[in-house]
Design a protein around this motif. Structure first.
Motif, PDB file in Angstrom:
ATOM      1  N   ASN A  38       0.827  -1.209   0.000  1.00 44.89           N
ATOM      2  CA  ASN A  38       0.000   0.000   0.000  1.00 44.89           C
ATOM      3  C   ASN A  38       0.860   1.257   0.000  1.00 44.89           C
ATOM      4  N   GLN A  39       1.977   1.208   0.733  1.00 50.26           N
ATOM      5  CA  GLN A  39       2.845   2.374   0.832  1.00 50.26           C
ATOM      6  C   GLN A  39       3.452   2.741  -0.522  1.00 50.26           C
ATOM      7  N   ASN A  40       3.816   1.720  -1.303  1.00 48.05           N
ATOM      8  CA  ASN A  40       4.490   1.976  -2.581  1.00 48.05           C
ATOM      9  C   ASN A  40       3.566   1.944  -3.793  1.00 48.05           C
ATOM     10  N   GLY A  50      -0.221   1.853  -3.338  1.00 41.92           N
ATOM     11  CA  GLY A  50      -1.615   2.039  -2.943  1.00 41.92           C
ATOM     12  C   GLY A  50      -2.338   3.157  -3.663  1.00 41.92           C
ATOM     13  N   TYR A  51      -1.609   4.093  -4.202  1.00 42.68           N
ATOM     14  CA  TYR A  51      -2.209   5.228  -4.915  1.00 42.68           C
ATOM     15  C   TYR A  51      -1.520   5.378  -6.271  1.00 42.68           C
ATOM     16  N   HIS A  52      -2.266   5.890  -7.221  1.00 40.57           N
ATOM     17  CA  HIS A  52      -1.761   5.938  -8.602  1.00 40.57           C
ATOM     18  C   HIS A  52      -0.441   6.687  -8.694  1.00 40.57           C
ATOM     19  N   ASP A  53      -0.347   7.858  -8.066  1.00 44.35           N
ATOM     20  CA  ASP A  53       0.886   8.642  -8.182  1.00 44.35           C
ATOM     21  C   ASP A  53       2.056   7.954  -7.470  1.00 44.35           C
ATOM     22  N   ARG A  54       1.764   7.293  -6.343  1.00 44.89           N
ATOM     23  CA  ARG A  54       2.818   6.555  -5.641  1.00 44.89           C
ATOM     24  C   ARG A  54       3.305   5.363  -6.459  1.00 44.89           C
ATOM     25  N   ALA A  55       2.359   4.640  -7.046  1.00 46.39           N
ATOM     26  CA  ALA A  55       2.726   3.482  -7.863  1.00 46.39           C
ATOM     27  C   ALA A  55       3.589   3.913  -9.040  1.00 46.39           C
ATOM     28  N   GLN A  56       3.209   5.019  -9.679  1.00 46.48           N
ATOM     29  CA  GLN A  56       3.989   5.512 -10.819  1.00 46.48           C
ATOM     30  C   GLN A  56       5.384   5.942 -10.374  1.00 46.48           C
ATOM     31  N   ARG A  57       5.454   6.617  -9.218  1.00 49.67           N
ATOM     32  CA  ARG A  57       6.743   7.053  -8.706  1.00 49.67           C
ATOM     33  C   ARG A  57       7.638   5.850  -8.357  1.00 49.67           C
TER      34      ARG A  57
END
Length: 526
Positions: free
Chosen positions: A263-265, A267-274
């Protein structure tokens, strides 16, 4: 679900998923299969006994491999499908489960499954057995077989195992010049300590890469890491990838993401892309980076550090009779099983000691008390012994000039900065009743202090992770909140253990809340 009163969920969304999977397969979500090597040996042993050939388990390694080579080349199946149900005196329930798994693999759409990972892998026959079992089950396009080398002994023995395997014409012809090997970071660190494990992983990958090149096999390493540093994790993903042994990545990098790190890496679209950007950039940069290769003097130094740290780690964890009682009373380890917070049982063997405990609860327990013992135990004694000798300058040179070694030291320093021995001492005061166990807790905290001094001496810093300004700020903001959660957790554990009602909802909810809070506060605990 139906048995627990959840008919609506079972007959609705879940039924739709089952129908979709049945119709379209799992091609968009490729899954791996993972099973222990002992299960495959048990299955093959049952087959050879059923066929009147004797016990596979009692054969030596060369005899096993010769027989497996014959079966892979033979067009004749070993068993009639389902025959295992007719002879329960030969095929045990676990054996049937293993053979049924291979039958299910044969039924899947091509491309819906990825690798077959063999945990607790120790020999070439462990790997070859899976290929033969797939062939006998009728798997049209066999899954790639990925041996997982986990303990220190397994890592050290991996090069000989793979060299033996690649020398077999039948096996080499079946893999089409490609092979995947999984490196275990969690169990090797639990077995030997972080420093000894990290060097074994580095050297093993070097040797395996060389063996692969000599055999004409393109190797891909699958890194079985967790979120904690004690399980191979590193929040600085870019630097962690660059720190791998030269000529082992080569533009291909496979790694596990586990626990709350998913979830940390992602969990969210922008985090996953980063996250994917960082992985991609690091793999590309690694291929173009001119690595610093350790000299023979540095390798000798690492061997000494590994031996000293491993002996110091095992002296406490395995050799001290006070350790297991202390660990179980000073941490929430015993309570994890009742809280259903893990994806697997906490232990491989419910009756075993620390050696049977899975790496996740092992690291997670020490993270909860903020002592983080698996990451640093043994490191201080290893560094201290060298720094106080005539070779101290060589060790400092390694830290300054060898990025891979510096990354390892910096990770230990980061964990020490995040640790709070005073919080661990509070757990001892609240939960440990045995005087000898309390004495060990005090000794361990002294070792923590000695490790801090040794790491500061080596790095030349005056304060732990003083160069990491983000971490320093994070600790200032976070610690007051996590400290309170730790105090609440210690009090809750004391009341829970004293209570006759282990299903007390208030206590269980409170304990689960504090565990979740501390885990989120500490960050990389997956």
């Amino acid at each position: 679900l139906c048995e627990t009163g959840n008919e609506i969920e079972a007959d609705g969304f879940l039924t739709d998923i089952i129908r979709n999977v049945s119709a379209f397969g799992l091609n968009m979500v490729t899954l791996d299969i993972r099973q222990e090597s002992t299960r495959h040996e048990e299955a093959i042993d049952a087959i050879t006994r059923f066929l009147g050939l004797g016990s596979f388990s009692q054969w030596d390694e060369d005899t096993r491999l010769a027989w497996l080579e014959q079966q892979l080349a033979s067009p004749r199946p070993l068993l009639r499908p389902g025959v295992w149900h007719e002879y329960p005196e030969i095929f045990s329930p676990t054996c049937v489960d293993t053979l049924e798994t291979f039958a299910v693999i044969a039924e899947q759409h091509e491309g819906s499954l990825g690798a077959y990972v063999i945990s607790q892998c120790t020999s070439a026959s462990d790997i070859y057995s899976v290929l033969v079992l797939q062939k006998d089950a009728g798997v049209k396009k066999p899954l790639r077989v990925a041996p997982l080398f986990e303990t220190l002994d397994d890592l050290n023995g991996a090069p000989d195992t793979m060299k033996k395997l690649f020398s077999l014409p039948g096996y080499k012809g079946a893999i089409n010049g490609k092979h995947e090997i999984m490196i275990g970071y969690s169990d090797s660190a639990k077995d030997a300590g972080r420093l000894a494990a990290s060097w074994a992983q580095y050297e093993t990958q070097e040797k395996l890469a060389k063996i692969g090149r000599e055999a004409g096999v393109d190797l891909t390493f699958f890194h079985g890491k967790g979120g904690t540093v004690g399980r191979g994790g590193n929040p600085q993903t870019f630097l962690a990838i660059l720190a791998h042994a030269p000529d082992t990545i080569n533009g291909k990098f496979r790694v596990t993401e586990q626990g709350e790190m998913i979830n940390q890496n992602f969990g969210y679209h922008d985090r996953a892309q980063r996250t994917m950007d960082i992985y991609t950039a690091a793999v590309l940069a690694e291929k173009l980076t001119e690595h610093v290769r350790p000299s023979e003097e540095w390798r000798g130094m690492m061997k000494t550090l590994s031996d000293v740290s491993c002996e110091a780690y095992r002296r406490v964890v395995r050799g001290d009779e006070r350790f297991v009682p202390y660990f179980r009373s000073a941490t929430p380890e015993l309570e994890f099983a009742n809280l259903n917070i893990g994806s697997r049982p906490a232990k491989r063997n419910p009756k075993g000691g620390v050696e049977s405990l899975r790496a996740i609860p092992w690291n997670f327990s020490w993270t909860q008390t903020r002592l983080n013992l698996p990451t640093w135990l043994g490191v201080g004694e290893a560094f201290g012994s060298i720094l106080s000798s005539k070779d101290g300058d060589v060790l400092r040179e390694m830290y300054q000039k060898w990025p891979s070694f510096r990354t390892t030291v910096d990770m230990v320093e980061m964990v020490l900065a995040k640790s709070e021995p005073k919080i661990a001492s509070h757990y001892d005061a609240m939960l440990v009743s045995d005087d000898m166990a309390k004495e060990l807790g005090s000794e361990i905290r002294k070792l923590h202090l000695q490790t801090e001094d040794a790491v500061l001496d080596l790095s030349g810093h005056t304060k732990l992770s003083e160069h990491n300004h983000i971490l320093q700020r994070l600790l200032q903001v976070r610690n007051p909140y996590v400290d309170v959660l730790n105090c609440l957790q210690a009090e809750t554990l004391k009341r829970y253990r004293a209570s006759d009602d282990k299903e007390d909802k208030v206590l269980k909810d409170c304990l689960l809340t504090t565990i979740t809070g501390v885990a989120n506060g500490m960050g990389n605990t997956g």
